[in-house]
Structures are given as C-alpha cells and as structure tokens.
Design a protein around this motif. Structure first.
Motif, PDB file in Angstrom:
ATOM      1  N   UNK A 247       0.817  -1.212   0.000  1.00 46.49           N
ATOM      2  CA  UNK A 247       0.000   0.000   0.000  1.00 46.49           C
ATOM      3  C   UNK A 247       0.854   1.266   0.000  1.00 46.49           C
ATOM      4  N   UNK A 248       1.873   1.294   0.842  1.00 46.88           N
ATOM      5  CA  UNK A 248       2.641   2.523   1.033  1.00 46.88           C
ATOM      6  C   UNK A 248       3.986   2.552   0.331  1.00 46.88           C
ATOM      7  N   UNK A 249       4.549   1.385  -0.002  1.00 47.10           N
ATOM      8  CA  UNK A 249       5.922   1.344  -0.484  1.00 47.10           C
ATOM      9  C   UNK A 249       6.092   0.558  -1.777  1.00 47.10           C
ATOM     10  N   UNK A 250       5.050   0.436  -2.575  1.00 45.62           N
ATOM     11  CA  UNK A 250       5.173  -0.405  -3.766  1.00 45.62           C
ATOM     12  C   UNK A 250       6.200   0.141  -4.755  1.00 45.62           C
ATOM     13  N   UNK A 251       6.307   1.472  -4.840  1.00 46.17           N
ATOM     14  CA  UNK A 251       7.312   2.043  -5.730  1.00 46.17           C
ATOM     15  C   UNK A 251       8.722   1.754  -5.225  1.00 46.17           C
ATOM     16  N   UNK A 252       8.886   1.791  -3.900  1.00 46.73           N
ATOM     17  CA  UNK A 252      10.190   1.479  -3.328  1.00 46.73           C
ATOM     18  C   UNK A 252      10.566   0.021  -3.590  1.00 46.73           C
ATOM     19  N   UNK A 253       9.586  -0.864  -3.544  1.00 52.18           N
ATOM     20  CA  UNK A 253       9.847  -2.274  -3.852  1.00 52.18           C
ATOM     21  C   UNK A 253      10.332  -2.411  -5.292  1.00 52.18           C
ATOM     22  N   UNK A 254       9.686  -1.701  -6.217  1.00 56.75           N
ATOM     23  CA  UNK A 254      10.102  -1.758  -7.627  1.00 56.75           C
ATOM     24  C   UNK A 254      11.496  -1.174  -7.825  1.00 56.75           C
ATOM     25  N   UNK A 255      11.812  -0.097  -7.103  1.00 59.08           N
ATOM     26  CA  UNK A 255      13.149   0.485  -7.186  1.00 59.08           C
ATOM     27  C   UNK A 255      14.187  -0.518  -6.688  1.00 59.08           C
ATOM     28  N   UNK A 448      -0.930  10.005   3.005  1.00 55.84           N
ATOM     29  CA  UNK A 448       0.132  10.026   1.997  1.00 55.84           C
ATOM     30  C   UNK A 448      -0.265   9.195   0.797  1.00 55.84           C
ATOM     31  N   UNK A 449       0.166   9.638  -0.355  1.00 50.71           N
ATOM     32  CA  UNK A 449      -0.108   8.890  -1.572  1.00 50.71           C
ATOM     33  C   UNK A 449       0.651   7.578  -1.547  1.00 50.71           C
ATOM     34  N   UNK A 450      -0.004   6.451  -1.856  1.00 55.48           N
ATOM     35  CA  UNK A 450       0.698   5.180  -1.853  1.00 55.48           C
ATOM     36  C   UNK A 450       1.926   5.225  -2.743  1.00 55.48           C
ATOM     37  N   UNK A 451       3.023   4.663  -2.185  1.00 54.19           N
ATOM     38  CA  UNK A 451       4.247   4.557  -2.965  1.00 54.19           C
ATOM     39  C   UNK A 451       5.132   5.778  -2.899  1.00 54.19           C
ATOM     40  N   UNK A 452       4.705   6.854  -2.200  1.00 52.49           N
ATOM     41  CA  UNK A 452       5.551   8.040  -2.131  1.00 52.49           C
ATOM     42  C   UNK A 452       6.451   7.959  -0.921  1.00 52.49           C
ATOM     43  N   UNK A 453       7.491   8.777  -0.934  1.00 47.13           N
ATOM     44  CA  UNK A 453       8.431   8.795   0.207  1.00 47.13           C
ATOM     45  C   UNK A 453       7.717   9.322   1.424  1.00 47.13           C
ATOM     46  N   UNK A 454       8.004   8.825   2.631  1.00 43.88           N
ATOM     47  CA  UNK A 454       7.373   9.258   3.850  1.00 43.88           C
ATOM     48  C   UNK A 454       7.725  10.686   4.200  1.00 43.88           C
TER      49      UNK A 454
END
Length: 461
Positions: A247-255, A448-454
């Motif tokens: 939910x919150x870190x999917x972009x970080x997982x892809x990175x 916060x928008x899902x996947x954005x930096x905290x």
C-alpha cells in the motif's frame, strides 16, 4: 522510537552487533556459494552423469537456481514474522535452517548409489537453503541499521554485506585447498563432501554469537507502540506487513528490484559462471580459476566498507550508479582478459569486476533499509531484494551457459550484463536519495499517496 537526537549505542555494543551479523551472513553465504562452486565443478558428474558435460553443468546450475526460487518465499515468511516478533529470533532460525541443509548435502548419496533419487534430494536441500537465505539478508542488515549511528549507517550496514565475499572467500578457499591437495578422483569421490560437513562447526559458532546480541531498539519501541494501540479499542487494527508494504511502499519495492538486477546478475556471472567459461573456453585449469576468484574476493571484502563510508558522504544513489555503469562498461574487457588465459589477466578481470560490484552492494543495505517503515521494514527490504533475485541471480549462470553453448562467444553474455546495468541505472536514477533519513521517521504519514516517500515528521509505528 529512536530519534535523530538519540545517542547511538556504545561502540563496543555496536561492534558486537556488527560482528554477529557479519559472522552469521558469512556462514550463510559460505553455504550458498559452496553449492554454486560445487555445481560448476563436480555436481554435473555426481548427480547428472548420463548427460553431455555442458548439459550436465546446465542441469546442476538448474538445481542452483532452485535455491533462488525459494528465496521470495523465505522473504515473505521471515519478513512477516521479523516485523511482528523481532529480527533476532528469525536470524537464529535462518542460520539453523541453512547450516542444517548444507551439512545434509555433505551426507547425500550420489546418482551412482541411489539413481534418480539423488538429484531430487539435492534439489530439496537446495530449496531449504534458498528459503533460509531469503530471510537472512533483510534481518542481518536491519539489525545493524537499526542499532547504528545514522551519520555512519552506510558504513556500519555495509559490514553484513561483506559476509558475501567473506563466504565466497571461505567457500572458494576450502575448495581450492582441497583441489590442490587431492587428486581429481579423490575430490570427486569424497573430498567434495568436506566443505559441506564443515558447515556444522561454523553454525555452532554463529549461533553462539547471534544469541548474545540484543533485539533492535528501534523495533522494540515500535512493537511497544503497536501493543499499546491494540489495547486501545478505538484505534485502527494494524495491517499485515505485506499489505502495508504494497500500500505505502510499492514504488520502493520496484526500485529495490531494479537496483538488484545489475548487482545480482554481474556477481554470479563474475564468480560462478567464470568457473565454467574459464575452464571450457579459455583453457584455464579449475585450480587457476578458483585462485583468481579467491584473490578477487579478498579485495571485494576490503572495498565494501569503503564504498559504504563513501555513501555516507555523497549519498547512496551516486555510489550505486557508479557501480552499475562501471560493471556495464567492464564486461567486454572482462571477457577479453579471461580469453588470454593468463593468470594475472584473470585476476585483474575478476577483481575489477568485484570492486565495481561492491559500489552497488555496499550502499544497498542502508539504501533499502531507509526506504521502509519500521513495522514493515523487514518485509519491504526482503521482498524487494529477494523477488529480484528470481529474475536476476537465479537464471544468470543458466543464461550465460546457454548463451555460450548457442553462440560459442562471450559477446551475448556481455550484452546480457550490460542490459541489466541499464535497467539498474534507470531504477536508481528514478529513486529518491535516502541518506538523510532517520529510520525512526521513515513511516507513511496519514493521507500520503501510496508509494511516495514518507514525510519527515511522520510518526513511527
């Protein structure tokens, strides 16, 4: 939760934690790499004797790849419980599983004794190895990252990363010694079992050290806050770590997955596939190839903390990008040097490759740790790292060996690594710098928008 003003642990305590993570990861990587070296050198004859030599090597590398297939499952299971009950308990379990499976490989009957059951048993134990390693990496680097001084996190967190070259050094050193003092017949008959059986002794030492360290204070405070919320019936129920990561870190997982491509593929081409390429295409002996990897692994071990310290000064991304670009540019010179058949050129090829690899591997521990929130950090870092390994490290020796068989040239293999380097450059280039983040602040803020930096002032859970 620890904040930016919280005093770091006493140096002696931090050094003991670093030592516990380093020794544990060294043992786990020793077990894992030992299998890869044996797959290149003897498993094709012992477990797949009816196949053409190169096909037998492909089959033995296939069992090698199976270990990678189990790593995402290990990441999910260990990540979930590591985020729920703590890092330390799961690290002890991973060490027991890995060491037990490796010791059992040393006792396995071969194809000559039990026929088709031999490769089945070998594959089963390899699955257990992969499952354990999938949970090991995230916990080891987090235990150090969450204890350490934020200003030097890249340096301290890079020490568990040196467990990979240390394990490679230990595994290759033992194999090199055995191949030097034993005849080919003796090594193929019983000598190959010795390094696997030694794992039992190493595990006892690793457990003694790992049981002596404390749980991460960052995690303990986050757990206490979570328990307090459970007692508050009006509070929202805590979501599963995996759900929170997606939910919150999917972009970080892809990175993280993209960042792993060049690092993972280049490493296994440089250290595992070279044992095939150098001996079949360049006419180099097994002993010479093992000695080159041995020397280069020692240099690799030494440079990783230096790269980690540099990432504390200039950032994780610049160091990582330097490594990715460097590995891509080095591939054609790498194979050209090996083709000469000279020992000095072989050492130069592998050493430069591993030094450049270290520029990616060293900041990776702090980089991935800083991407995720405390109560989902084990899951997030492990998932990002280990799911990438299925597409990167797992098939790398297989793909490289198949390309060599089909084309009889190193050019397609070099292009394969270069493509991975381009993907990593893209992923890391799109990432945000994490060096200044306090781990106690890395938490998705409300709305916060899902996947954005905290947000920097977000509360830690």
């Amino acid at each position: 939760m620890a904040s930016a003003t919280t005093a770091p642990p006493p140096p002696a305590n931090l050094k003991r934690i670093v030592a516990a993570s380093l020794i544990g990861t060294t043992i786990e990587w020793y077990d894992f790499f030992l299998y890869g070296s044996a797959a290149a050198l003897v498993f094709n004859k012992l477990f797949f004797p009816d196949s053409d030599p190169l096909v037998g090597t492909l089959l033995s590398f296939l069992t090698y790849a199976v270990g990678f297939a189990a790593r995402p499952l290990g990441a999910l299971v260990f990540g979930h419980y590591g985020d729920r009950i703590g890092r330390k308990k799961l690290l002890v379990l991973s060490l027991l599983l890995m060491g037990g499976a490796t010791f059992a490989i040393g006792l396995l009957p071969t194809h000559a004794t039990v026929g088709a059951a031999a490769p089945v048993l070998l594959t089963t134990l390899r699955l257990i190895q992969g499952f354990a390693l999938g949970g090991e990496w995230g916990g080891a680097v987090l235990l150090v990252s969450e204890h350490g001084d934020a200003r030097r996190r890249g340096f301290w967190a890079s020490w568990p990363q040196t467990g990979a070259p240390a394990g490679q050094l230990l595994a290759t050193g033992v194999l090199s010694l055995l191949t030097a003092v034993l005849s080919d017949d003796a090594f193929g008959t019983w000598g190959w079992r010795i390094p696997f059986l030694l794992s039992g002794v190493l595990v006892i030492v690793g457990l003694w050290i790992r049981l002596s360290v404390d749980e991460s204070p960052v995690f303990q405070q986050a757990l206490a806050q979570a328990e307090a919320r459970k007692a508050d019936r009006s509070a929202e129920a805590e979501k599963l770590p995996l759900v929170s990561v997606l939910r919150h870190h999917w972009r970080d997982v892809l990175v993280a997955m993209g960042a792993r491509m060049a690092e993972n593929i280049s490493y296994y081409v440089i250290t595992a596939f070279i044992l095939v390429y150098a001996t079949t295409s360049a006419g180099v002996s097994k002993q010479t190839a093992l000695n080159a990897v041995l020397i280069a692994s020692a240099v690799h071990f030494a440079v990783i903390p230096a790269w980690g310290a540099l990432s504390d000064r200039v950032g994780r991304r610049p160091v990582y990008l330097l490594g990715a670009v460097g590995v891509g540019l080095w591939m054609f010179p790498f194979f050209s040097l090996i083709d000469t058949g000279g020992f000095g050129n072989l050492i130069l090829a592998v050493t430069v490759g591993l030094v450049l690899h270290g520029a990616m591997y060293a900041p990776q521990a702090a980089f991935f740790s800083e991407m995720f929130a405390t109560r989902m950090r084990y899951s997030g870092a492990s998932i990002g790292a280990q799911f990438a390994s299925v597409a990167a490290g797992a098939p790398a020796p297989l793909i490289a060996t198949a390309l060599l068989e089909d084309y009889g040239s190193s050019t397609p293999i070099a292009l394969y690594v270069i493509a991975a380097a381009l993907l990593t450059v893209l992923a890391v280039g799109l990432a945000k710098e994490t060096r200044q983040r306090d781990l106690s602040d890395v938490e998705p803020s409300a709305g916060a928008e899902p996947g954005t930096a905290p947000a920097a002032d977000a509360r830690t859970v």
